[in-house]
Design a protein around this motif. Structure first.
Motif, short mmCIF file in Angstrom:
data_model
loop_
_atom_site.label_atom_id
_atom_site.label_comp_id
_atom_site.label_asym_id
_atom_site.label_seq_id
_atom_site.Cartn_x
_atom_site.Cartn_y
_atom_site.Cartn_z
N ILE A 55 0.84 -1.19 0.00
CA ILE A 55 0.00 0.00 0.00
C ILE A 55 0.88 1.24 0.00
O ILE A 55 2.03 1.19 0.42
N SER A 56 0.35 2.33 -0.50
CA SER A 56 1.11 3.58 -0.56
C SER A 56 1.29 4.15 0.85
O SER A 56 0.57 3.79 1.78
N ASP A 57 2.25 5.07 0.98
CA ASP A 57 2.45 5.73 2.27
C ASP A 57 1.20 6.47 2.71
O ASP A 57 0.87 6.50 3.91
N THR A 58 0.52 7.08 1.74
CA THR A 58 -0.70 7.82 2.07
C THR A 58 -1.76 6.88 2.65
O THR A 58 -2.40 7.21 3.66
N GLU A 59 -1.91 5.73 2.02
CA GLU A 59 -2.92 4.78 2.51
C GLU A 59 -2.48 4.19 3.85
O GLU A 59 -3.31 3.98 4.74
N ARG A 60 -1.19 4.00 4.01
CA ARG A 60 -0.69 3.47 5.29
C ARG A 60 -1.00 4.46 6.42
O ARG A 60 -1.48 4.08 7.48
N THR A 61 -0.72 5.73 6.18
CA THR A 61 -1.01 6.75 7.19
C THR A 61 -2.50 6.87 7.42
O THR A 61 -2.95 7.01 8.56
N ALA A 62 -3.28 6.78 6.35
CA ALA A 62 -4.74 6.86 6.49
C ALA A 62 -5.26 5.72 7.37
O ALA A 62 -6.12 5.92 8.23
N ARG A 98 -7.18 15.63 6.94
CA ARG A 98 -6.50 14.82 5.92
C ARG A 98 -7.49 14.04 5.06
O ARG A 98 -7.08 13.21 4.25
N ARG A 99 -8.75 14.31 5.26
CA ARG A 99 -9.81 13.65 4.47
C ARG A 99 -9.67 12.14 4.51
O ARG A 99 -9.74 11.45 3.48
N VAL A 100 -9.47 11.60 5.71
CA VAL A 100 -9.41 10.15 5.89
C VAL A 100 -10.83 9.65 6.12
O VAL A 100 -11.59 10.25 6.88
N ARG A 101 -11.19 8.56 5.46
CA ARG A 101 -12.51 7.97 5.67
C ARG A 101 -12.52 7.30 7.04
O ARG A 101 -11.66 6.46 7.32
N PRO A 102 -13.46 7.66 7.92
CA PRO A 102 -13.53 6.95 9.20
C PRO A 102 -13.99 5.50 8.98
O PRO A 102 -14.55 5.20 7.94
N THR A 103 -13.73 4.64 9.95
CA THR A 103 -14.21 3.27 9.82
C THR A 103 -15.73 3.23 9.76
O THR A 103 -16.40 4.02 10.44
N VAL A 104 -16.26 2.31 8.96
CA VAL A 104 -17.72 2.14 8.90
C VAL A 104 -18.23 1.48 10.19
O VAL A 104 -19.44 1.40 10.41
N LEU A 105 -17.31 1.03 11.03
CA LEU A 105 -17.71 0.31 12.25
C LEU A 105 -18.03 1.24 13.42
O LEU A 105 -18.37 0.76 14.51
N LEU A 106 -17.94 2.57 13.24
CA LEU A 106 -18.17 3.49 14.37
C LEU A 106 -19.50 3.23 15.10
O LEU A 106 -19.50 3.21 16.34
N PRO A 107 -20.61 3.03 14.37
CA PRO A 107 -21.87 2.79 15.11
C PRO A 107 -21.79 1.54 15.98
O PRO A 107 -22.38 1.48 17.06
N PHE A 108 -21.01 0.56 15.50
CA PHE A 108 -20.85 -0.66 16.29
C PHE A 108 -19.98 -0.39 17.52
O PHE A 108 -20.30 -0.82 18.64
N TRP A 109 -18.88 0.33 17.32
CA TRP A 109 -18.01 0.65 18.48
C TRP A 109 -18.77 1.53 19.49
O TRP A 109 -18.50 1.50 20.68
N HIS A 110 -19.69 2.34 18.97
CA HIS A 110 -20.51 3.19 19.85
C HIS A 110 -21.25 2.32 20.88
O HIS A 110 -21.24 2.61 22.08
N LEU A 111 -21.87 1.26 20.37
CA LEU A 111 -22.64 0.36 21.25
C LEU A 111 -21.73 -0.58 22.03
O LEU A 111 -21.90 -0.76 23.24
N ALA A 112 -20.78 -1.19 21.33
CA ALA A 112 -19.94 -2.22 21.96
C ALA A 112 -19.05 -1.60 23.04
O ALA A 112 -18.85 -2.21 24.10
N GLY A 113 -18.53 -0.42 22.79
CA GLY A 113 -17.69 0.25 23.78
C GLY A 113 -18.47 0.55 25.04
O GLY A 113 -18.04 0.23 26.15
N PHE A 114 -19.62 1.16 24.87
CA PHE A 114 -20.45 1.50 26.03
C PHE A 114 -20.84 0.24 26.80
O PHE A 114 -20.76 0.21 28.04
N ALA A 115 -21.25 -0.80 26.06
CA ALA A 115 -21.67 -2.06 26.71
C ALA A 115 -20.52 -2.68 27.49
O ALA A 115 -20.70 -3.11 28.63
N LEU A 116 -19.33 -2.68 26.90
CA LEU A 116 -18.17 -3.26 27.59
C LEU A 116 -17.89 -2.50 28.89
O LEU A 116 -17.66 -3.10 29.95
#
Ligand SMILES: [Fe+2]
Ligand SMILES: [Fe+2]
Length: 177
Positions: free
Chosen positions: A7-14, A68-86
């Motif tokens: 992967i490119s350096d940009t993608e690695r940093t992203a 840096r216009r990085v796409r956040p993970t699509v899993l945020l809604p899941f971490w929202h629930l799983a983090g709080f539950a944990l």
């Protein structure tokens, strides 16, 4: 030389920023879950101190995601629930179990940040400094957990292994998706 599949350096940093943002998001939710149960208890102020540091970590990575216009993970809604539950479930088991959760999570994040800082070397000094600074605070959290009797939790070994392994899976997933 770059190999096929590299992967490119940009993608690695992203990927680094994506997973760190996800981790700090999850951490903030874990402490929110703990506070929902233990906020008025003897450890409330200590947990609030750690939650405030996580809020700053999250803020910094949220800004980086935007700048840096990085796409956040699509899993945020899941971490929202799983983090709080944990956070809430371990807190419901007691203050020591909540601290055991903190130790397991912060150990995973410490190892993750250490690996990232090594990988970055002299590239991306701003990102590396941020990671090193936050890693020091994650270690402070882990030490607070240990100082509050985390290891005296019944079934500490199993609880630690389950949560620590879960964090490592969450890290792998959040780098890519
Ligand atoms: Fe953090
Ligand atoms: Fe932390």
């Amino acid at each position: 030389m770059r190999q096929p599949g590299d992967i490119s350096d940009t993608e690695r940093t992203a990927r680094m920023i994506r997973v760190d943002h996800a981790g700090e998001y999850g951490a903030a939710r874990i402490y929110a879950g703990q506070l929902a149960v233990l906020g008025r208890g003897a450890t409330g102020a200590t947990i609030r101190h750690m939650a405030a540091q996580e809020a700053r970590h999250l803020h910094v990575f949220s800004d980086m995601i935007a700048d840096r216009r990085v796409r956040p993970t699509v899993l945020l809604p899941f971490w929202h629930l799983a983090g709080f539950a944990l956070g809430a479930i371990t807190a419901a088991l007691g203050e020591k179990a909540a601290m055991a959760c903190t130790v397991a999570v912060e150990d995973a994040i410490d190892a993750h940040y250490r690996a990232q800082a090594d990988e970055l070397g002299v590239t991306e000094p701003e990102l590396k400094n941020t990671i090193e600074e936050f890693r020091a605070e994650e270690l402070e959290h882990r030490n607070i957990g240990l100082a509050h009797g985390a290891e005296q939790t019944p079934g500490y070994g199993l609880l630690y292994q389950a949560i620590n392994a879960g964090c490592r899976v969450a890290i792998k997933l959040s780098e890519r998706v």
